[in-house]
Design a protein around this motif. Sequence first.
Motif, PDB file in Angstrom:
ATOM      1  N   ARG A  93       0.886  -1.123   0.244  1.00 16.32           N
ATOM      2  CA  ARG A  93       0.116  -0.124   0.045  1.00 16.32           C
ATOM      3  C   ARG A  93       0.982   1.354   0.028  1.00 16.32           C
ATOM      4  NH1 ARG A  93      -5.094   1.595   3.968  1.00 16.32           N
ATOM      5  NH2 ARG A  93      -5.156   3.619   3.053  1.00 16.32           N
ATOM      6  N   ASN A  94       1.985   1.368   0.821  1.00 16.95           N
ATOM      7  CA  ASN A  94       2.814   2.577   0.753  1.00 16.95           C
ATOM      8  C   ASN A  94       3.972   2.220   0.040  1.00 16.95           C
ATOM      9  OD1 ASN A  94       0.908   3.833   2.442  1.00 16.95           O
ATOM     10  ND2 ASN A  94       1.759   2.838   4.411  1.00 16.95           N
ATOM     11  N   LEU A  95       4.209   2.593  -0.954  1.00 17.92           N
ATOM     12  CA  LEU A  95       5.417   2.224  -1.958  1.00 17.92           C
ATOM     13  C   LEU A  95       6.350   3.309  -1.700  1.00 17.92           C
ATOM     14  CD1 LEU A  95       6.625   0.279  -4.084  1.00 17.92           C
ATOM     15  CD2 LEU A  95       5.127   1.561  -5.677  1.00 17.92           C
ATOM     16  N   TRP A  96       7.416   2.919  -1.610  1.00 14.78           N
ATOM     17  CA  TRP A  96       8.744   3.960  -1.314  1.00 14.78           C
ATOM     18  C   TRP A  96      10.013   3.260  -1.698  1.00 14.78           C
ATOM     19  CZ3 TRP A  96      12.421   2.595   1.987  1.00 14.78           C
ATOM     20  CH2 TRP A  96      11.912   1.978   2.958  1.00 14.78           C
ATOM     21  N   ILE A  97      11.102   4.050  -2.105  1.00 15.24           N
ATOM     22  CA  ILE A  97      12.483   3.456  -2.369  1.00 15.24           C
ATOM     23  C   ILE A  97      13.426   4.542  -2.080  1.00 15.24           C
ATOM     24  CG2 ILE A  97      14.043   3.005  -4.274  1.00 15.24           C
ATOM     25  CD1 ILE A  97      11.804   2.103  -6.077  1.00 15.24           C
ATOM     26  N   MET A  98      14.478   3.891  -1.291  1.00 14.57           N
ATOM     27  CA  MET A  98      15.311   4.848  -0.758  1.00 14.57           C
ATOM     28  C   MET A  98      16.748   4.770  -1.687  1.00 14.57           C
ATOM     29  SD  MET A  98      16.259   6.934   2.205  1.00 14.57           S
ATOM     30  CE  MET A  98      15.134   6.286   3.516  1.00 14.57           C
ATOM     31  N   LEU A  99      17.172   5.777  -2.036  1.00 15.00           N
ATOM     32  CA  LEU A  99      18.539   6.001  -2.857  1.00 15.00           C
ATOM     33  C   LEU A  99      19.450   6.246  -2.158  1.00 15.00           C
ATOM     34  CD1 LEU A  99      16.954   7.332  -6.383  1.00 15.00           C
ATOM     35  CD2 LEU A  99      17.502   4.681  -5.758  1.00 15.00           C
ATOM     36  N   ARG A 100      20.716   5.755  -2.067  1.00 13.21           N
ATOM     37  CA  ARG A 100      21.851   6.277  -1.401  1.00 13.21           C
ATOM     38  C   ARG A 100      22.773   6.692  -2.420  1.00 13.21           C
ATOM     39  NH1 ARG A 100      25.700   2.280  -1.008  1.00 13.21           N
ATOM     40  NH2 ARG A 100      25.278   0.084  -1.046  1.00 13.21           N
ATOM     41  N   PRO A 101      23.969   7.661  -2.187  1.00  8.45           N
ATOM     42  CA  PRO A 101      25.216   7.815  -3.219  1.00  8.45           C
ATOM     43  C   PRO A 101      25.934   6.668  -3.273  1.00  8.45           C
ATOM     44  CG  PRO A 101      25.285   9.300  -1.426  1.00  8.45           C
ATOM     45  CD  PRO A 101      23.847   8.555  -1.122  1.00  8.45           C
ATOM     46  N   LEU A 102      26.535   6.476  -4.440  1.00 10.70           N
ATOM     47  CA  LEU A 102      27.663   5.541  -4.781  1.00 10.70           C
ATOM     48  C   LEU A 102      28.730   5.849  -3.837  1.00 10.70           C
ATOM     49  CD1 LEU A 102      27.440   4.919  -8.584  1.00 10.70           C
ATOM     50  CD2 LEU A 102      26.569   3.333  -6.677  1.00 10.70           C
ATOM     51  N   PRO A 103      29.485   4.674  -3.317  1.00 10.27           N
ATOM     52  CA  PRO A 103      30.691   5.064  -2.824  1.00 10.27           C
ATOM     53  C   PRO A 103      31.739   5.945  -3.423  1.00 10.27           C
ATOM     54  CG  PRO A 103      30.291   2.800  -2.475  1.00 10.27           C
ATOM     55  CD  PRO A 103      29.217   3.415  -3.617  1.00 10.27           C
ATOM     56  N   LYS A 104      32.575   6.912  -2.753  1.00 11.60           N
ATOM     57  CA  LYS A 104      33.545   7.573  -3.506  1.00 11.60           C
ATOM     58  C   LYS A 104      34.578   6.736  -4.382  1.00 11.60           C
ATOM     59  CE  LYS A 104      31.769  11.476  -1.858  1.00 11.60           C
ATOM     60  NZ  LYS A 104      30.992  12.274  -2.926  1.00 11.60           N
ATOM     61  N   ASP A 105      35.007   5.720  -3.844  1.00  8.01           N
ATOM     62  CA  ASP A 105      35.835   4.767  -4.703  1.00  8.01           C
ATOM     63  C   ASP A 105      35.487   4.387  -5.850  1.00  8.01           C
ATOM     64  OD1 ASP A 105      36.484   2.968  -1.277  1.00  8.01           O
ATOM     65  OD2 ASP A 105      37.326   4.776  -2.225  1.00  8.01           O
ATOM     66  N   SER A 106      34.162   4.121  -6.020  1.00  9.71           N
ATOM     67  CA  SER A 106      33.687   3.780  -7.580  1.00  9.71           C
ATOM     68  C   SER A 106      33.901   4.713  -8.429  1.00  9.71           C
ATOM     69  CB  SER A 106      32.306   3.376  -7.484  1.00  9.71           C
ATOM     70  OG  SER A 106      31.376   4.354  -7.176  1.00  9.71           O
ATOM     71  N   ASP A 107      33.901   5.975  -8.189  1.00 10.42           N
ATOM     72  CA  ASP A 107      34.279   7.180  -9.114  1.00 10.42           C
ATOM     73  C   ASP A 107      35.686   7.077  -9.920  1.00 10.42           C
ATOM     74  OD1 ASP A 107      32.618   9.840  -7.224  1.00 10.42           O
ATOM     75  OD2 ASP A 107      31.775   8.007  -8.572  1.00 10.42           O
ATOM     76  N   THR A 108      36.671   6.399  -9.043  1.00 12.89           N
ATOM     77  CA  THR A 108      37.927   6.237  -9.451  1.00 12.89           C
ATOM     78  C   THR A 108      38.200   4.896 -10.190  1.00 12.89           C
ATOM     79  OG1 THR A 108      38.840   5.453  -7.582  1.00 12.89           O
ATOM     80  CG2 THR A 108      38.938   7.761  -7.794  1.00 12.89           C
TER      81      THR A 108
END
Length: 110
Positions: A93-108
């Motif tokens: 009934r209560n649909l939601w999704i939580m997004l978190r930023p990618l770790p900084k190590d994945s950028d390099t």
Amino acid sequence: MSDAVGAKPKRQGSPFTSIIEMRLKVGSDEEYYKEKVAKAREFLAGGGKVKLRPTCEKRELDTGMLTQALLEHFIKELSDVSTVSESAPFGSRNLWIMLRPLPKDSDTAV
């Protein structure tokens, strides 16, 4: 006297993470959608989490597949800067999704 009996040790390594809740109107126009994606991308770049919650009018309550497609499209748009950390099961009934930023190590990583 820091060694007093009953003194609580200082907490280290527990940074506060800010969370913003964004409501997505199901069936809205593309300009509204792009604005929400841009705001979420900006907030995720700052290290915060984004909680997405779709809202429907009464006549749109039967459009569960449309709501699911909207959230999946939103996740795909932000997949380069975020990942899903937790979510409510589709069909609840209560649909939601939580997004978190990618770790900084994945950028390099190459």
